[in-house]
Each structure stands twice: as C-alpha cells, then as structure tokens.
Write a protein that holds these residues in place. Structure first.
Motif, PDB file in Angstrom:
ATOM      1  N   THR A  46      16.126  19.371 -17.355  1.00 18.32           N
ATOM      2  CA  THR A  46      15.905  17.933 -17.495  1.00 18.32           C
ATOM      3  C   THR A  46      17.040  17.338 -18.316  1.00 18.32           C
ATOM      4  OG1 THR A  46      14.564  18.209 -19.511  1.00 18.32           O
ATOM      5  CG2 THR A  46      13.395  18.192 -17.377  1.00 18.32           C
ATOM      6  N   TRP A  47      17.301  16.032 -18.113  1.00 15.90           N
ATOM      7  CA  TRP A  47      18.411  15.357 -18.784  1.00 15.90           C
ATOM      8  C   TRP A  47      17.963  14.010 -19.313  1.00 15.90           C
ATOM      9  CZ3 TRP A  47      23.358  17.593 -18.995  1.00 15.90           C
ATOM     10  CH2 TRP A  47      23.524  18.742 -18.213  1.00 15.90           C
ATOM     11  N   GLN A  48      18.575  13.589 -20.440  1.00 16.16           N
ATOM     12  CA  GLN A  48      18.334  12.264 -20.993  1.00 16.16           C
ATOM     13  C   GLN A  48      19.677  11.566 -21.193  1.00 16.16           C
ATOM     14  OE1 GLN A  48      17.166  15.111 -23.036  1.00 16.16           O
ATOM     15  NE2 GLN A  48      15.529  15.192 -21.504  1.00 16.16           N
ATOM     16  N   ASN A  49      19.700  10.262 -20.928  1.00 16.06           N
ATOM     17  CA  ASN A  49      20.908   9.487 -21.153  1.00 16.06           C
ATOM     18  C   ASN A  49      21.127   9.320 -22.651  1.00 16.06           C
ATOM     19  OD1 ASN A  49      22.473   6.702 -21.251  1.00 16.06           O
ATOM     20  ND2 ASN A  49      22.754   7.589 -19.245  1.00 16.06           N
ATOM     21  N   VAL A  50      22.373   9.505 -23.109  1.00 21.13           N
ATOM     22  CA  VAL A  50      22.692   9.397 -24.548  1.00 21.13           C
ATOM     23  C   VAL A  50      23.910   8.487 -24.724  1.00 21.13           C
ATOM     24  CG1 VAL A  50      21.646  11.555 -25.345  1.00 21.13           C
ATOM     25  CG2 VAL A  50      23.943  11.613 -24.367  1.00 21.13           C
ATOM     26  N   ASN A  51      23.758   7.253 -24.275  1.00 23.95           N
ATOM     27  CA  ASN A  51      24.880   6.316 -24.282  1.00 23.95           C
ATOM     28  C   ASN A  51      24.933   5.391 -25.481  1.00 23.95           C
ATOM     29  OD1 ASN A  51      26.202   7.096 -21.962  1.00 23.95           O
ATOM     30  ND2 ASN A  51      25.031   5.741 -20.632  1.00 23.95           N
ATOM     31  N   LEU A  98      23.045  21.216 -23.417  1.00 24.64           N
ATOM     32  CA  LEU A  98      24.207  20.869 -22.603  1.00 24.64           C
ATOM     33  C   LEU A  98      24.476  19.370 -22.693  1.00 24.64           C
ATOM     34  CD1 LEU A  98      23.142  22.728 -19.325  1.00 24.64           C
ATOM     35  CD2 LEU A  98      24.316  23.692 -21.312  1.00 24.64           C
ATOM     36  N   TYR A  99      25.732  19.009 -22.504  1.00 25.07           N
ATOM     37  CA  TYR A  99      26.120  17.610 -22.410  1.00 25.07           C
ATOM     38  C   TYR A  99      26.954  17.448 -21.151  1.00 25.07           C
ATOM     39  CZ  TYR A  99      24.706  17.404 -27.296  1.00 25.07           C
ATOM     40  OH  TYR A  99      23.983  17.475 -28.456  1.00 25.07           O
ATOM     41  N   ALA A 100      26.756  16.337 -20.457  1.00 26.00           N
ATOM     42  CA  ALA A 100      27.522  16.063 -19.239  1.00 26.00           C
ATOM     43  C   ALA A 100      27.995  14.625 -19.252  1.00 26.00           C
ATOM     44  CB  ALA A 100      26.663  16.311 -17.990  1.00 26.00           C
ATOM     45  N   GLY A 101      29.248  14.422 -18.831  1.00 33.00           N
ATOM     46  CA  GLY A 101      29.784  13.081 -18.667  1.00 33.00           C
ATOM     47  C   GLY A 101      29.751  12.712 -17.205  1.00 33.00           C
ATOM     48  N   ALA A 118      30.139  10.087 -13.719  1.00 30.39           N
ATOM     49  CA  ALA A 118      31.191   9.280 -13.110  1.00 30.39           C
ATOM     50  C   ALA A 118      30.934   7.794 -13.269  1.00 30.39           C
ATOM     51  CB  ALA A 118      31.299   9.638 -11.628  1.00 30.39           C
ATOM     52  N   SER A 119      29.687   7.390 -13.558  1.00 27.43           N
ATOM     53  CA  SER A 119      29.417   5.953 -13.624  1.00 27.43           C
ATOM     54  C   SER A 119      28.503   5.540 -14.759  1.00 27.43           C
ATOM     55  CB  SER A 119      28.801   5.480 -12.300  1.00 27.43           C
ATOM     56  OG  SER A 119      27.602   6.183 -12.029  1.00 27.43           O
ATOM     57  N   ASN A 120      27.571   6.387 -15.190  1.00 23.93           N
ATOM     58  CA  ASN A 120      26.568   5.964 -16.167  1.00 23.93           C
ATOM     59  C   ASN A 120      26.660   6.668 -17.504  1.00 23.93           C
ATOM     60  OD1 ASN A 120      25.294   4.017 -14.508  1.00 23.93           O
ATOM     61  ND2 ASN A 120      24.259   5.651 -13.396  1.00 23.93           N
ATOM     62  N   GLY A 121      27.835   7.185 -17.861  1.00 27.18           N
ATOM     63  CA  GLY A 121      28.052   7.696 -19.205  1.00 27.18           C
ATOM     64  C   GLY A 121      27.626   9.119 -19.445  1.00 27.18           C
ATOM     65  N   ALA A 122      27.069   9.366 -20.634  1.00 23.13           N
ATOM     66  CA  ALA A 122      26.802  10.719 -21.108  1.00 23.13           C
ATOM     67  C   ALA A 122      25.323  11.072 -21.012  1.00 23.13           C
ATOM     68  CB  ALA A 122      27.276  10.873 -22.550  1.00 23.13           C
ATOM     69  N   GLY A 161      25.824   3.454 -28.503  1.00 19.86           N
ATOM     70  CA  GLY A 161      27.053   3.416 -29.289  1.00 19.86           C
ATOM     71  C   GLY A 161      28.322   3.534 -28.464  1.00 19.86           C
ATOM     72  N   LEU A 162      28.200   3.900 -27.184  1.00 21.77           N
ATOM     73  CA  LEU A 162      29.384   4.044 -26.332  1.00 21.77           C
ATOM     74  C   LEU A 162      29.777   2.744 -25.652  1.00 21.77           C
ATOM     75  CD1 LEU A 162      28.695   7.482 -24.593  1.00 21.77           C
ATOM     76  CD2 LEU A 162      30.262   7.002 -26.464  1.00 21.77           C
ATOM     77  N   GLY A 163      28.903   1.723 -25.713  1.00 21.44           N
ATOM     78  CA  GLY A 163      29.219   0.458 -25.080  1.00 21.44           C
ATOM     79  C   GLY A 163      29.107   0.503 -23.567  1.00 21.44           C
ATOM     80  N   LEU A 164      28.280   1.408 -23.041  1.00 22.21           N
ATOM     81  CA  LEU A 164      28.122   1.555 -21.597  1.00 22.21           C
ATOM     82  C   LEU A 164      26.771   1.001 -21.168  1.00 22.21           C
ATOM     83  CD1 LEU A 164      29.454   5.210 -21.254  1.00 22.21           C
ATOM     84  CD2 LEU A 164      30.679   3.104 -20.733  1.00 22.21           C
TER      85      LEU A 164
END
Length: 200
Positions: free
Chosen positions: A190-195, A172-175, A177-181, A197-200
């Motif tokens: 469980t989730w991992q941040n995948v930002n 799954l992928y989720a966007g 409201a404040s900290n990106g993807a 290259g997005l400049g976030l």
C-alpha cells in the motif's frame, strides 16, 4: 572527493565513454565498479572495476552477452547488497538485470529473471538492509528476497525514482511522473501520498 563533496579532484584513467553508474563495495571502500555505455561487442567494455579508489580501472573479468544486433547493452545501474557482498547486481538498458558472483571464486553471472525482467530497462537497483532488493525499471517496480522476483502491482502511478529506508526494507519511497512522492510502510503493498511541503 574526501570532504563530503566540498572539493573534488580528477581521477586519472577513468573508463572510456559515458559512466552511467558507480557503486562502492560495502566491505572494501577501495573497490569500485563502473557501468558505461553500450556499443559494438568487439570494441565495447561496459563494466569496469577499480581496486584503488578509482586511480586505475580494469575491464571486468566477464562481459555481458551481446544482443542480436551484435552490440552489448549499456549498463544503467549497479548495486551490492551489504548482506550479500559477493553479489554485484548489474542493470542494463533493455536486457534486464544480472547477478554477478564477484567473490574469491567468482566466475560468472546469470540473468535475474527471464520471465519478468528479460527485456527490462533498469533505472535503479536498491538493496535493503536485509535480503530484499528492489529494482525500478521502465516496466515497473520489482522485488526479490533471494532468487525469485515479483512485480509490485499497487504502485499508484508510474514511478521514475525510488528509495529504500536503510534501516527497514519494508519502508519505500517513490517519485511519480505527475503526482509527486509516495511512501509505503509494508514493502509496496500500500502507498500514501507524501507531498506536504513540496508545493505539488
């Protein structure tokens, strides 16, 4: 469009009002469903069907139940799981999500879950490649593998968009409201941040 969106032609006889959601049937590309804005029950049709690629539209054979104020809710999301081609999932603004039987003998619908999703505002409905169906609502992310729904409690922040891997319904992928993807490889446990290259 018949060339991947490079050119477009106007489709005549479109449903009246704001079209919030469209879905193409996974087994018959000429069949489309459209969800539109809500309004007074005696003058509003919020669910439509086309059997000729959008050249003409008919009111759906059954309407959603009206709310206490005499209005029907806006349809905000539509989906058909390839593994369940006779079931149309209909998400609404404030009245949860419904399962419609649109098969040859289809004659009705039922509210997906009165406990978890009764008054939910549905943003997206995303079927996976197997039996999993995910729903992104203002109240969180929910999943079903059949009739029972569960809320994912581990989403790192409020999700405002979501996607499911078309080959693996556990990815799954989720966007946010404040900290990106974010990405989950275990169905949202469980989730991992995948930002990167997005400049976030």
């Amino acid at each position: 469009s018949e060339d991947s969106g490079r050119t477009w032609q106007t489709v005549n006889f479109a449903p009246k009002g704001i079209i919030n959601a469209l879905v193409v049937h996974p087994r018959n590309e000429a069949v489309l469903f459209a969800g539109t804005a809500g309004g007074p029950i005696n003058t509003t049709n919020n669910l439509w069907r086309s059997e000729d690629s959008g050249q003409s539209w008919q009111k759906f054979f059954v309407s959603l139940p009206n709310q206490v104020d005499g209005t029907v809710p806006a349809v905000t999301a539509l989906a058909i799981a390839p593994s369940q081609p006779a079931i149309l999932y209909v998400g609404t603004a404030g009245q949860g999500i419904y399962r419609f039987d649109v098969g040859p003998q289809g004659a009705g619908y039922r509210l997906a879950d009165k406990t978890l999703l009764d008054h939910a505002h549905i943003r997206q409905i995303m079927p996976g490649p197997a039996d999993q169906v995910y729903v992104l609502a203002s109240e969180g992310i929910f999943v079903t593998g059949g009739l029972d729904w569960q809320k994912l409690e581990t989403v790192p922040e409020t999700a405002i968009s979501m996607a499911v891997d078309p080959n693996n319904d556990q990815v799954l992928y989720a966007g946010g409201a404040s900290n990106g993807a974010y990405r989950s490889g275990d169905g949202g446990q469980t989730w991992q941040n995948v930002n990167e290259g997005l400049g976030l």
